[in-house]
Scaffold this active site. Structure first.
Site, PDB file in Angstrom:
ATOM      1  N   HIS A  89     -22.738  -8.205   4.252  1.00 37.24           N
ATOM      2  CA  HIS A  89     -21.475  -7.826   4.939  1.00 37.24           C
ATOM      3  C   HIS A  89     -21.111  -6.547   4.014  1.00 37.24           C
ATOM      4  O   HIS A  89     -20.798  -6.883   2.878  1.00 37.24           O
ATOM      5  CB  HIS A  89     -20.378  -9.053   4.759  1.00 37.24           C
ATOM      6  CG  HIS A  89     -19.264  -8.662   5.360  1.00 37.24           C
ATOM      7  ND1 HIS A  89     -18.845  -8.819   6.524  1.00 37.24           N
ATOM      8  CD2 HIS A  89     -17.958  -8.472   4.634  1.00 37.24           C
ATOM      9  CE1 HIS A  89     -17.392  -8.533   6.676  1.00 37.24           C
ATOM     10  NE2 HIS A  89     -16.875  -8.378   5.384  1.00 37.24           N
TER      11      HIS A  89
ATOM     12  N   VAL B 268     -15.406 -15.087  -3.686  1.00 42.85           N
ATOM     13  CA  VAL B 268     -16.442 -15.766  -4.040  1.00 42.85           C
ATOM     14  C   VAL B 268     -16.026 -17.087  -4.425  1.00 42.85           C
ATOM     15  O   VAL B 268     -16.976 -18.050  -4.375  1.00 42.85           O
ATOM     16  CB  VAL B 268     -17.340 -15.090  -5.049  1.00 42.85           C
ATOM     17  CG1 VAL B 268     -18.652 -15.841  -5.028  1.00 42.85           C
ATOM     18  CG2 VAL B 268     -17.719 -13.661  -4.509  1.00 42.85           C
TER      19      VAL B 268
ATOM     20  N   ILE C  28     -14.591 -19.215  -1.291  1.00 42.45           N
ATOM     21  CA  ILE C  28     -15.159 -19.451   0.074  1.00 42.45           C
ATOM     22  C   ILE C  28     -16.515 -19.650  -0.173  1.00 42.45           C
ATOM     23  O   ILE C  28     -17.383 -18.850  -0.774  1.00 42.45           O
ATOM     24  CB  ILE C  28     -14.829 -18.065   0.816  1.00 42.45           C
ATOM     25  CG1 ILE C  28     -13.388 -17.884   1.034  1.00 42.45           C
ATOM     26  CG2 ILE C  28     -15.566 -17.946   2.147  1.00 42.45           C
ATOM     27  CD1 ILE C  28     -13.148 -16.639   1.686  1.00 42.45           C
TER      28      ILE C  28
ATOM     29  N   MET D 211     -19.574 -17.520   0.836  1.00 44.33           N
ATOM     30  CA  MET D 211     -19.934 -16.406   0.180  1.00 44.33           C
ATOM     31  C   MET D 211     -20.579 -16.417  -0.959  1.00 44.33           C
ATOM     32  O   MET D 211     -19.955 -17.012  -2.252  1.00 44.33           O
ATOM     33  CB  MET D 211     -18.545 -15.457   0.027  1.00 44.33           C
ATOM     34  CG  MET D 211     -18.384 -14.296  -0.560  1.00 44.33           C
ATOM     35  SD  MET D 211     -16.565 -13.726  -0.586  1.00 44.33           S
ATOM     36  CE  MET D 211     -16.789 -11.952  -1.213  1.00 44.33           C
TER      37      MET D 211
ATOM     38  N   TYR E 298     -16.289 -17.419   6.662  1.00 48.40           N
ATOM     39  CA  TYR E 298     -15.506 -16.491   5.937  1.00 48.40           C
ATOM     40  C   TYR E 298     -14.500 -15.721   6.331  1.00 48.40           C
ATOM     41  O   TYR E 298     -13.565 -15.726   5.918  1.00 48.40           O
ATOM     42  CB  TYR E 298     -16.675 -15.434   5.251  1.00 48.40           C
ATOM     43  CG  TYR E 298     -16.132 -14.342   4.516  1.00 48.40           C
ATOM     44  CD1 TYR E 298     -15.405 -14.290   3.080  1.00 48.40           C
ATOM     45  CD2 TYR E 298     -16.070 -13.041   5.151  1.00 48.40           C
ATOM     46  CE1 TYR E 298     -14.916 -13.147   2.744  1.00 48.40           C
ATOM     47  CE2 TYR E 298     -15.765 -11.875   4.515  1.00 48.40           C
ATOM     48  CZ  TYR E 298     -15.233 -12.060   3.249  1.00 48.40           C
ATOM     49  OH  TYR E 298     -14.668 -10.892   2.972  1.00 48.40           O
TER      50      TYR E 298
ATOM     51  N   HIS F 276     -11.642 -17.995   7.170  1.00 49.91           N
ATOM     52  CA  HIS F 276     -11.202 -18.895   6.140  1.00 49.91           C
ATOM     53  C   HIS F 276      -9.732 -18.239   5.725  1.00 49.91           C
ATOM     54  O   HIS F 276      -9.597 -17.229   5.636  1.00 49.91           O
ATOM     55  CB  HIS F 276     -12.005 -18.602   4.985  1.00 49.91           C
ATOM     56  CG  HIS F 276     -11.767 -19.743   3.891  1.00 49.91           C
ATOM     57  ND1 HIS F 276     -10.691 -19.646   3.271  1.00 49.91           N
ATOM     58  CD2 HIS F 276     -12.415 -20.711   3.539  1.00 49.91           C
ATOM     59  CE1 HIS F 276     -10.675 -20.629   2.138  1.00 49.91           C
ATOM     60  NE2 HIS F 276     -11.850 -21.423   2.457  1.00 49.91           N
TER      61      HIS F 276
END
Length: 109
Positions: free
Chosen positions: A10, A36, A39, A42, A77, A80
């Protein structure tokens, strides 16, 4: 060519608004990196500033790259609550933004 199993990168390219201070940028980058820990899909986060000598950056100054195990992980993600809250703050600081998701492919020679 061989596609990396499920992995998705991403990539977000950004140009911050002129009125955003370096301290504000630093805080936003720390907030981005902290996602990071919040989530699960990720897996990693890297960032950097444009240093190209080709002058083809089209005004973008920063690159942010995250790695996910799957497209479903990217979708998790994006929706979230921690990402939504952060994105609302982050995007208001940007003059330009471009996001690309891709599956890395290795060329076998």
């Amino acid at each position: 060519m061989e596609e990396a199993s499920g992995l998705v990168k991403h990539v977000l390219m950004a140009k911050f608004k002129d009125e955003i201070t370096q301290d504000q940028i630093d805080q936003l980058i720390k907030g981005y990196a902290n996602l990071v820990t919040l989530i699960q899909p990720m897996k990693s986060f890297h960032w950097g500033k444009d240093v190209s000598i080709e002058n083809l950056h089209l005004g973008f100054t920063h690159v942010f790259e995250s790695t996910f195990e799957s497209l479903e992980g990217v979708a998790e993600y994006v929706s979230h609550p921690a990402h939504v809250e952060f994105a609302n703050e982050f995007l208001t600081a940007l003059d330009k933004v471009l996001v690309i998701d891709y599956k890395p492919t290795t060329v076998n020679l």
